[in-house]
Scaffold this motif. Structure first.
Motif, short mmCIF file in Angstrom:
data_model
loop_
_atom_site.label_atom_id
_atom_site.label_comp_id
_atom_site.label_asym_id
_atom_site.label_seq_id
_atom_site.Cartn_x
_atom_site.Cartn_y
_atom_site.Cartn_z
N TYR A 100 0.84 -1.20 0.00
CA TYR A 100 0.00 0.00 0.00
C TYR A 100 0.88 1.26 0.00
N SER A 101 1.74 1.39 1.02
CA SER A 101 2.55 2.62 1.11
C SER A 101 3.51 2.71 -0.07
N GLY A 102 4.01 1.56 -0.51
CA GLY A 102 4.96 1.56 -1.63
C GLY A 102 4.32 2.03 -2.93
N THR A 103 3.13 1.54 -3.22
CA THR A 103 2.49 1.94 -4.48
C THR A 103 1.91 3.36 -4.37
N ILE A 114 4.65 -0.91 -10.83
CA ILE A 114 5.88 -1.45 -10.23
C ILE A 114 5.95 -2.94 -10.55
N ILE A 115 7.16 -3.48 -10.57
CA ILE A 115 7.33 -4.93 -10.72
C ILE A 115 8.13 -5.40 -9.51
N ASP A 116 7.49 -6.24 -8.69
CA ASP A 116 8.09 -6.69 -7.44
C ASP A 116 8.63 -8.12 -7.62
N PHE A 117 9.23 -8.68 -6.57
CA PHE A 117 9.88 -9.98 -6.66
C PHE A 117 9.26 -10.97 -5.68
N GLY A 123 14.15 -24.32 -1.11
CA GLY A 123 13.33 -25.49 -0.85
C GLY A 123 11.84 -25.22 -0.92
N GLU A 124 11.46 -23.94 -0.96
CA GLU A 124 10.03 -23.60 -0.98
C GLU A 124 9.52 -23.62 -2.42
N SER A 125 8.32 -24.15 -2.60
CA SER A 125 7.73 -24.18 -3.95
C SER A 125 7.60 -22.76 -4.48
N LEU A 126 8.02 -22.55 -5.73
CA LEU A 126 7.91 -21.23 -6.36
C LEU A 126 6.44 -20.85 -6.52
N LEU A 127 5.60 -21.86 -6.81
CA LEU A 127 4.17 -21.58 -7.00
C LEU A 127 3.52 -21.16 -5.69
N ASP A 128 3.90 -21.83 -4.60
CA ASP A 128 3.34 -21.43 -3.30
C ASP A 128 3.76 -20.01 -2.97
N ALA A 129 5.04 -19.72 -3.22
CA ALA A 129 5.54 -18.37 -2.92
C ALA A 129 4.81 -17.33 -3.77
N TYR A 130 4.57 -17.67 -5.03
CA TYR A 130 3.88 -16.76 -5.94
C TYR A 130 2.48 -16.45 -5.39
N GLU A 131 1.76 -17.48 -4.97
CA GLU A 131 0.38 -17.26 -4.46
C GLU A 131 0.42 -16.39 -3.20
N LYS A 132 1.47 -16.61 -2.38
CA LYS A 132 1.61 -15.82 -1.14
C LYS A 132 1.76 -14.34 -1.49
N TRP A 133 2.67 -14.07 -2.44
CA TRP A 133 2.91 -12.65 -2.82
C TRP A 133 1.66 -12.04 -3.45
N ARG A 134 0.96 -12.83 -4.28
CA ARG A 134 -0.27 -12.31 -4.88
C ARG A 134 -1.26 -11.92 -3.79
N TRP A 136 -0.60 -10.98 -0.77
CA TRP A 136 -0.16 -9.73 -0.11
C TRP A 136 -0.49 -8.51 -0.95
N ALA A 137 -0.22 -8.64 -2.25
CA ALA A 137 -0.26 -7.45 -3.11
C ALA A 137 -1.68 -7.08 -3.54
N ASP A 138 -2.45 -8.07 -3.99
CA ASP A 138 -3.74 -7.75 -4.62
C ASP A 138 -4.64 -6.91 -3.73
N ALA A 139 -4.59 -7.15 -2.43
CA ALA A 139 -5.50 -6.44 -1.52
C ALA A 139 -5.03 -5.00 -1.28
N LYS A 140 -3.77 -4.72 -1.60
CA LYS A 140 -3.20 -3.45 -1.11
C LYS A 140 -2.77 -2.46 -2.20
N VAL A 141 -2.48 -2.96 -3.39
CA VAL A 141 -1.83 -2.06 -4.36
C VAL A 141 -2.75 -0.91 -4.81
N CYS A 142 -2.19 0.27 -4.92
CA CYS A 142 -2.91 1.45 -5.43
C CYS A 142 -2.66 1.65 -6.92
N CYS A 143 -1.69 0.88 -7.47
CA CYS A 143 -1.42 0.98 -8.91
C CYS A 143 -1.14 -0.42 -9.43
#
Ligand SMILES: C[C@@H](CNC(N)=O)C(=O)O
Ligand SMILES: [Zn+2]
Ligand SMILES: [Zn+2]
Ligand SMILES: [Zn+2]
Length: 520
Positions: A100-103, A114-117, A123-134, A136-143
């Motif tokens: 939120y504050s970042g965007t 913005i493009i985040d990482f 050892g963590e599944s890339l797909l699980d990590a991707y869903e986690k970041w989504r 976090w971001a989807d609910a908060k981004v202003c852009c």
């Protein structure tokens, strides 16, 4: 979190309001100078439902439109920041600016995407990590935002998950780390396999280029010699530690037949390595960041611990004070191509995790709010680049590299109406006291810069109106970045043909062969 008097954060109660992109907004921008990466011209723009519908003069527009008079101002594609780490779990804490504050800060500075990482643990599944970041971001981004994925470990599962991320999840770029030993670092053979996989998937390999083995050894030596302050951080990873890894990464990518994107190019020597590789015909992109273009590493020696630690990032800001100007010269000349910020911020009490041991200072600095003004001041106002080149390095080239052009990165009919109306003559003084970022420190503190956004439009809304910020949490959308960007892969196929392995037909050897002795 402090809400500054001049920005009204409309955090809508009903998510459907925030998500409702068919904003009925009709916006008419007149009398401006439109600047794309390839041309600038006088014309008017008509926007409806977040899309540019008309560009030209004497436009016939429907009633009810909000009119903005952009006389004397530049009308440019909103900035695209290729490199952020909002609310990133790292070094025992979480970066202070969240999605939120970042965007919000991005929009305040004229950046509309913005493009985040996504950074999986080893050892963590890339797909699980991707869903986690989504989540976090989807609910908060202003852009709007996109996602790169870091490859921090390697096996067949990782290779398979990269295919799913490319084909189903809108990811086309993968970052490997040659630093952060035991945390994110891959060895050369794993990096080769990852780069080769990227080439197969027509995805872009990205690299954090520092020699993590040398950093670990030098850090231990410095601590044993009694160097525990932030100055130790800079001394543990001198320029050649970045230069060597940049050369090695370029070699590995070239041997894998893959293009390469070098993130946060921080030194003259690594910039030269990239420039040389490009002249040799290798497909390499170099990304300097706002920090390296706007300030330098002499701050590591500041007597104030907080000030010095506030400049700690990797690769470090270089103490050679001619570095920012040199990087800007190469950026202006297309030896370096596009810019991000690597915004990864930590408050004083977080940096203080390393108050007795510089290797524990969370690495990262700010940039997302100030990138556009820093590059305008040091690049355009200084006479090193023209407004078209400014649009290229802050927006258009990023859209081309990440394959979302001209949806993003251009003022044209059919493109997203991600637009900044830019006053190239106005100045502002940068300070943590007035910035919109959540972090309590700003590496550009006190710097007065030319180049100020007066209006920012995104998602069909005027989110900055005459300098007043009116963001809506959740308005931003995830933007899938498709594979096979022609800017990146346009010549890989033909290059491949000229690099096929050679087989020589010859008569077999029939002479004597020495007996080999079994080793005892
Ligand atoms: C961990 C992340 C941000 N921190 C930094 N660059 O110092 C990165 O290395 O890009
Ligand atoms: Zn990095
Ligand atoms: Zn201080
Ligand atoms: Zn980074």
């Amino acid at each position: 979190e402090t809400i500054y008097p001049h920005d009204v954060a409309i955090v809508s109660a009903e998510p459907w309001v925030a998500g409702d992109r068919s904003a009925q907004s009709r916006i008419f921008i007149k009398n401006g100078t439109i600047v794309n990466d390839d041309q600038s011209f006088h014309a008017d723009i008509y926007i409806e439902d977040g899309i540019i519908k008309q560009v030209g003069t004497n436009l016939v527009i429907p009633g009810g439109a909000r009119t903005i008079d952009a006389r004397g101002k530049f009308v440019m594609p909103g900035g695209i920041d290729t490199h952020t780490h909002f609310q990133m779990p790292f070094m025992g804490t979480v970066s202070a600016d969240d999605f939120y504050s970042g965007t919000k800060a991005a929009l305040a500075g004229g950046t509309t995407m913005i493009i985040d990482f996504v950074i999986p643990q080893k050892g963590e599944s890339l797909l699980d990590a991707y869903e986690k970041w989504r989540g976090w971001a989807d609910a908060k981004v202003c852009c709007d935002y996109g996602l790169h994925v870091a490859v921090t470990w390697w096996n067949d599962q990782v290779s398979k998950e990269m295919d799913v991320l490319c084909s189903e999840k809108g990811v086309n770029s993968y970052k490997v780390f040659m630093a952060y030993k035991d945390v994110f670092m891959l060895d050369d053979d794993e990096i080769y396999h990852c780069f080769k996989r990227c080439k197969e998937l027509k995805a872009l390999p990205m690299v954090h280029a520092e020699n993590g083995h040398l950093i670990a050894i030098k850090s231990r030596e410095l601590l044993q010699q009694g160097v525990s302050g932030p100055e130790g951080h800079l001394q543990s990873r001198p320029e050649e530690v970045e230069e060597e890894a940049t050369t090695r990464a370029i070699t590995i990518a070239d041997q894998a037949g893959a293009p390469l994107y070098v993130v946060h190019v921080m030194s003259k020597s690594s910039a030269n390595v990239i420039s040389k590789a490009r002249r040799e015909g290798k497909i390499v992109f170099g990304e300097p960041i706002a920090a390296g273009l706007g300030t330098d590493g002499t701050h590591h020696y500041n007597k104030c611990w907080r000030h010095a630690a506030g400049h700690v990032m990797g690769p470090p800001l270089r103490a050679d004070p001619t570095t920012p100007g040199y990087l800007m010269d190469l950026l202006a000349n297309n030896d370096l191509q596009l810019t991000g910020t690597d915004n990864c911020t930590f408050n004083a009490d977080q940096k203080a995790i390393g108050k007795d041991n510089f290797t524990r200072i969370p690495n990262g600095v700010n940039g997302v709010e100030d990138r556009m003004s820093i590059i305008w001041e040091k690049g355009v106002y200084s006479g090193k680049m023209d407004p078209c080149r400014f649009v290229a390095v802050t927006s258009a080239t990023a859209a081309k590299v990440f394959n979302i052009y001209p949806k993003k990165g251009r003022i044209a009919v059919g493109s997203d109406a991600d637009i900044v109306i830019w006053n190239g003559e106005a100045t502002r003084t940068i300070s943590a006291k007035t910035h919109h970022q959540a972090v309590d420190f700003n590496i550009f503190e006190g710097m007065t810069v030319h180049g100020v956004p007066e209006y920012v439009i995104t998602g069909g809304s005027i989110v900055m109106d005459e300098g007043q910020l009116k963001v809506t949490q959740g308005l931003g959308r995830f933007v899938p970045t498709p594979v096979n960007s022609q800017t990146v892969f346009g010549r890989v196929g033909n290059r491949e043909k000229s690099r096929q392995p050679q087989i020589v037909e010859r008569e077999p050897y029939t002479g004597p062969v020495v007996e080999i002795k079994e080793e005892d």
